[in-house]
Design a protein around this motif. Structure first.
Motif, PDB file in Angstrom:
ATOM      1  N   GLY A  53       0.818  -1.197   0.000  1.00  0.00           N
ATOM      2  CA  GLY A  53       0.000   0.000   0.000  1.00  0.00           C
ATOM      3  C   GLY A  53       0.853   1.248   0.000  1.00  0.00           C
ATOM      4  O   GLY A  53       2.065   1.199  -0.208  1.00  0.00           O
ATOM      5  N   GLY A  54       0.187   2.368   0.235  1.00  0.00           N
ATOM      6  CA  GLY A  54       0.932   3.621   0.254  1.00  0.00           C
ATOM      7  C   GLY A  54       0.024   4.822   0.128  1.00  0.00           C
ATOM      8  O   GLY A  54      -1.189   4.753   0.361  1.00  0.00           O
ATOM      9  N   ASN A  55       0.642   5.927  -0.271  1.00  0.00           N
ATOM     10  CA  ASN A  55      -0.075   7.197  -0.350  1.00  0.00           C
ATOM     11  C   ASN A  55       0.494   8.019  -1.499  1.00  0.00           C
ATOM     12  O   ASN A  55       1.702   8.027  -1.736  1.00  0.00           O
ATOM     13  CB  ASN A  55       0.061   7.965   0.971  1.00  0.00           C
ATOM     14  N   PHE A  56      -0.401   8.719  -2.195  1.00  0.00           N
ATOM     15  CA  PHE A  56       0.010   9.650  -3.251  1.00  0.00           C
ATOM     16  C   PHE A  56      -0.604  11.008  -2.964  1.00  0.00           C
ATOM     17  O   PHE A  56      -1.801  11.117  -2.665  1.00  0.00           O
ATOM     18  CB  PHE A  56      -0.442   9.168  -4.625  1.00  0.00           C
ATOM     19  N   GLY A  57       0.213  12.050  -3.038  1.00  0.00           N
ATOM     20  CA  GLY A  57      -0.282  13.395  -2.780  1.00  0.00           C
ATOM     21  C   GLY A  57       0.197  14.374  -3.829  1.00  0.00           C
ATOM     22  O   GLY A  57       1.277  14.215  -4.409  1.00  0.00           O
ATOM     23  N   ILE A  58      -0.598  15.393  -4.087  1.00  0.00           N
ATOM     24  CA  ILE A  58      -0.222  16.434  -5.045  1.00  0.00           C
ATOM     25  C   ILE A  58      -0.740  17.782  -4.543  1.00  0.00           C
ATOM     26  O   ILE A  58      -1.864  17.881  -4.038  1.00  0.00           O
ATOM     27  CB  ILE A  58      -0.769  16.123  -6.458  1.00  0.00           C
ATOM     28  N   GLN A  59       0.130  18.782  -4.609  1.00  0.00           N
ATOM     29  CA  GLN A  59      -0.229  20.143  -4.209  1.00  0.00           C
ATOM     30  C   GLN A  59      -0.006  21.084  -5.394  1.00  0.00           C
ATOM     31  O   GLN A  59       0.893  20.862  -6.213  1.00  0.00           O
ATOM     32  CB  GLN A  59       0.609  20.615  -3.017  1.00  0.00           C
ATOM     33  N   PHE A  60      -0.819  22.132  -5.454  1.00  0.00           N
ATOM     34  CA  PHE A  60      -0.750  23.047  -6.591  1.00  0.00           C
ATOM     35  C   PHE A  60      -1.061  24.459  -6.109  1.00  0.00           C
ATOM     36  O   PHE A  60      -2.009  24.682  -5.354  1.00  0.00           O
ATOM     37  CB  PHE A  60      -1.776  22.629  -7.654  1.00  0.00           C
ATOM     38  N   THR A  61      -0.230  25.435  -6.493  1.00  0.00           N
ATOM     39  CA  THR A  61      -0.482  26.836  -6.173  1.00  0.00           C
ATOM     40  C   THR A  61      -0.256  27.692  -7.420  1.00  0.00           C
ATOM     41  O   THR A  61       0.572  27.354  -8.278  1.00  0.00           O
ATOM     42  CB  THR A  61       0.446  27.347  -5.049  1.00  0.00           C
ATOM     43  N   GLN A  62      -0.990  28.804  -7.508  1.00  0.00           N
ATOM     44  CA  GLN A  62      -0.883  29.682  -8.669  1.00  0.00           C
ATOM     45  C   GLN A  62      -1.192  31.106  -8.243  1.00  0.00           C
ATOM     46  O   GLN A  62      -2.048  31.348  -7.387  1.00  0.00           O
ATOM     47  CB  GLN A  62      -1.861  29.235  -9.767  1.00  0.00           C
ATOM     48  N   ALA A  63      -0.461  32.074  -8.818  1.00  0.00           N
ATOM     49  CA  ALA A  63      -0.712  33.487  -8.549  1.00  0.00           C
ATOM     50  C   ALA A  63      -0.453  34.285  -9.820  1.00  0.00           C
ATOM     51  O   ALA A  63       0.517  34.036 -10.541  1.00  0.00           O
ATOM     52  CB  ALA A  63       0.179  33.998  -7.425  1.00  0.00           C
ATOM     53  N   SER A  64      -1.343  35.231 -10.128  1.00  0.00           N
ATOM     54  CA  SER A  64      -1.161  36.098 -11.295  1.00  0.00           C
ATOM     55  C   SER A  64      -1.546  37.520 -10.918  1.00  0.00           C
ATOM     56  O   SER A  64      -2.385  37.738 -10.031  1.00  0.00           O
ATOM     57  CB  SER A  64      -2.012  35.610 -12.474  1.00  0.00           C
ATOM     58  N   TYR A  65      -0.935  38.496 -11.611  1.00  0.00           N
ATOM     59  CA  TYR A  65      -1.130  39.906 -11.282  1.00  0.00           C
ATOM     60  C   TYR A  65      -1.356  40.707 -12.562  1.00  0.00           C
ATOM     61  O   TYR A  65      -0.753  40.429 -13.597  1.00  0.00           O
ATOM     62  CB  TYR A  65       0.097  40.465 -10.553  1.00  0.00           C
ATOM     63  N   SER A  66      -2.219  41.709 -12.458  1.00  0.00           N
ATOM     64  CA  SER A  66      -2.449  42.636 -13.567  1.00  0.00           C
ATOM     65  C   SER A  66      -2.740  44.010 -12.969  1.00  0.00           C
ATOM     66  O   SER A  66      -3.724  44.174 -12.226  1.00  0.00           O
ATOM     67  CB  SER A  66      -3.620  42.166 -14.430  1.00  0.00           C
ATOM     68  N   ASN A  67      -1.853  44.975 -13.262  1.00  0.00           N
ATOM     69  CA  ASN A  67      -1.992  46.329 -12.728  1.00  0.00           C
ATOM     70  C   ASN A  67      -2.100  46.329 -11.195  1.00  0.00           C
ATOM     71  O   ASN A  67      -2.899  47.058 -10.602  1.00  0.00           O
ATOM     72  CB  ASN A  67      -3.224  47.024 -13.334  1.00  0.00           C
ATOM     73  N   TRP A  68      -1.332  45.458 -10.565  1.00  0.00           N
ATOM     74  CA  TRP A  68      -1.375  45.346  -9.110  1.00  0.00           C
ATOM     75  C   TRP A  68      -0.388  46.340  -8.503  1.00  0.00           C
ATOM     76  O   TRP A  68       0.801  46.260  -8.724  1.00  0.00           O
ATOM     77  CB  TRP A  68      -1.013  43.916  -8.706  1.00  0.00           C
ATOM     78  N   GLN A  69      -0.936  47.304  -7.721  1.00  0.00           N
ATOM     79  CA  GLN A  69      -0.129  48.412  -7.228  1.00  0.00           C
ATOM     80  C   GLN A  69       1.060  47.950  -6.388  1.00  0.00           C
ATOM     81  O   GLN A  69       2.158  48.500  -6.489  1.00  0.00           O
ATOM     82  CB  GLN A  69      -1.005  49.357  -6.392  1.00  0.00           C
ATOM     83  N   ALA A  70       0.858  46.930  -5.552  1.00  0.00           N
ATOM     84  CA  ALA A  70       1.927  46.468  -4.673  1.00  0.00           C
ATOM     85  C   ALA A  70       2.980  45.660  -5.409  1.00  0.00           C
ATOM     86  O   ALA A  70       4.045  45.357  -4.857  1.00  0.00           O
ATOM     87  CB  ALA A  70       1.340  45.628  -3.535  1.00  0.00           C
ATOM     88  N   GLY A  71       2.696  45.287  -6.664  1.00  0.00           N
ATOM     89  CA  GLY A  71       3.655  44.510  -7.428  1.00  0.00           C
ATOM     90  C   GLY A  71       3.541  43.024  -7.151  1.00  0.00           C
ATOM     91  O   GLY A  71       2.855  42.591  -6.225  1.00  0.00           O
ATOM     92  N   GLY A  72       4.200  42.239  -7.946  1.00  0.00           N
ATOM     93  CA  GLY A  72       4.161  40.784  -7.795  1.00  0.00           C
ATOM     94  C   GLY A  72       4.624  40.108  -9.064  1.00  0.00           C
ATOM     95  O   GLY A  72       4.664  40.726 -10.135  1.00  0.00           O
ATOM     96  N   VAL A  73       4.994  38.846  -8.946  1.00  0.00           N
ATOM     97  CA  VAL A  73       5.480  38.060 -10.078  1.00  0.00           C
ATOM     98  C   VAL A  73       4.531  36.897 -10.310  1.00  0.00           C
ATOM     99  O   VAL A  73       4.216  36.145  -9.373  1.00  0.00           O
ATOM    100  CB  VAL A  73       6.908  37.520  -9.804  1.00  0.00           C
ATOM    101  N   ASN A  74       4.057  36.762 -11.546  1.00  0.00           N
ATOM    102  CA  ASN A  74       3.200  35.621 -11.874  1.00  0.00           C
ATOM    103  C   ASN A  74       3.959  34.322 -11.624  1.00  0.00           C
ATOM    104  O   ASN A  74       5.128  34.178 -12.000  1.00  0.00           O
ATOM    105  CB  ASN A  74       2.775  35.671 -13.341  1.00  0.00           C
ATOM    106  N   SER A  75       3.296  33.382 -10.968  1.00  0.00           N
ATOM    107  CA  SER A  75       3.969  32.140 -10.641  1.00  0.00           C
ATOM    108  C   SER A  75       2.983  30.980 -10.614  1.00  0.00           C
ATOM    109  O   SER A  75       1.773  31.174 -10.421  1.00  0.00           O
ATOM    110  CB  SER A  75       4.664  32.235  -9.271  1.00  0.00           C
ATOM    111  N   ILE A  76       3.525  29.809 -10.806  1.00  0.00           N
ATOM    112  CA  ILE A  76       2.758  28.576 -10.711  1.00  0.00           C
ATOM    113  C   ILE A  76       3.685  27.518 -10.131  1.00  0.00           C
ATOM    114  O   ILE A  76       4.864  27.451 -10.477  1.00  0.00           O
ATOM    115  CB  ILE A  76       2.202  28.145 -12.090  1.00  0.00           C
ATOM    116  N   ALA A  77       3.165  26.726  -9.214  1.00  0.00           N
ATOM    117  CA  ALA A  77       4.000  25.734  -8.541  1.00  0.00           C
ATOM    118  C   ALA A  77       3.207  24.469  -8.280  1.00  0.00           C
ATOM    119  O   ALA A  77       1.988  24.510  -8.063  1.00  0.00           O
ATOM    120  CB  ALA A  77       4.537  26.291  -7.222  1.00  0.00           C
ATOM    121  N   GLY A  78       3.888  23.364  -8.320  1.00  0.00           N
ATOM    122  CA  GLY A  78       3.263  22.084  -8.040  1.00  0.00           C
ATOM    123  C   GLY A  78       4.252  21.132  -7.399  1.00  0.00           C
ATOM    124  O   GLY A  78       5.465  21.237  -7.621  1.00  0.00           O
TER     125      GLY A  78
END
Length: 324
Positions: A53-78
């Motif tokens: 037996g066992g276990n399988f896991g997956i995590q996913f995160t994403q962020a996008s910005y458009s005209n965001w005053q504080a700034g930021g970098v578009n990113s995607i992670a898994g």
């Protein structure tokens, strides 16, 4: 023989001798089988056949910005991780437990690709019950990674990579004894341990990376090894798991102890959603870091830290699913 080795062997001999007078009854054998594979986090469902037996896991995160005053970098992670086990609980006093961990994670920021996790680890241990709390053991452990690693984000190419599959690769084999007084605590002591380090990338081998001699693709060491694991349920749906590996080289200075440790806290939201926080610490005297850009300055060993927070989908299968 180094004092550290003599101390380990003496403690091991005294402990086994003290336990030798304890009568091993049938109920002790059954408990031994159950506790032995609980070291891998699962209960024995069948005491005469394979448990798979066992276990399988997956995590996913994403962020996008458009005209965001504080700034930021578009990113995607898994990130994905697989934990599997295959345990054989036969008749008599023998237990054979096997475990595998495969993990890989990536992060994209604009056009920059970063690797966030990369692990291959396989462990196999054969136990023979000596007394209620002690067993004679043989353990083999193999570790490496899937893909190249780079020192700086965005680097790419064979001429700048600092690691790769089997660069390094570690193979360890030890003979000793295991103390398991309860289902929470396990200690494996091996006064007879062989450790091999492989560096199959020619450029890294020529540099003498990871402790191999310049131009050699491997290094052999003999020493003492200890593995300690601890598991505990803190609250409902919250579990703590810790592990530390210690290795001392008999030939070189035995006071230079290599350390590989990890502490993980698991949070169960429901059957399929889980989170965990992990902290890892590594100190390997053979892994050198350059503190400046001067090629004439030798590298020095340094403490290595890693912290990961993840939440996402988790699926148990086989015997692990039946334990839920």
């Amino acid at each position: 023989m180094p004092k550290a080795a003599l101390l380990i062997i003496s403690l091991l001999s005294l402990s086994l001798q003290a336990q030798n007078n304890a009568l091993v009854k049938e109920k002790d054998v059954l408990e031994f089988r159950k506790l032995s594979i609980q070291r891998l986090g699962q209960d024995a469902l069948d005491t005469t056949k394979w448990d798979l037996g066992g276990n399988f896991g997956i995590q996913f995160t994403q962020a996008s910005y458009s005209n965001w005053q504080a700034g930021g970098v578009n990113s995607i992670a898994g990130n994905s991780i697989f934990n599997g086990f295959a345990n054989y609980i036969g008749k008599g006093k023998w237990v054979w437990s096997n475990a595998m961990t495969l993990a890989y994670g990536v992060n994209f920021q604009d056009t920059i690709f970063n690797k966030t996790d990369d692990r291959i680890e396989i462990e196999s241990r054969l136990d023979y019950l000596h007394s209620k709390k002690w067993s004679y053991s043989a353990l083999a452990n193999f570790r490496t990674q899937f893909r190249p690693g780079y020192e700086n984000p965005g680097d790419i190419g064979d001429d700048v990579k600092i690691s790769d599959f089997m660069a390094p690769g570690y193979l360890l084999f030890g003979l000793g004894a295991t103390n398991k007084p309860n289902k929470r605590f396990t200690m494996f002591l091996s006064p007879i341990t062989a450790k091999a380090t492989f560096v199959t990338v020619e450029r890294l081998a020529n540099m003498g990376a990871y402790g191999v001699d310049s131009g050699s693709s491997y290094r052999l060491e003999a020493g003492a090894y200890a593995n300690i694991t601890y598991k505990r349920k803190l609250w409902k749906n919250v579990d703590l798991q810790g592990r530390i590996d210690l290795f001392s080289n008999y030939v070189e200075d035995p006071s230079l102890i290599d350390i590989n440790s990890e502490l993980i806290m698991f949070f169960k939201v429901n059957k399929y959603i889980k989170a965990n926080v992990s902290l890892a610490y590594i100190y390997d005297h053979d892994v050198k870091f350059d503190l400046d850009e001067d090629p004439l300055t030798p590298g020095v060993p340094r403490s290595q830290f890693k912290q990961v927070l993840s939440i996402g989908f988790s699926y148990d299968f086989g015997a692990a699913a039946k334990d839920e």
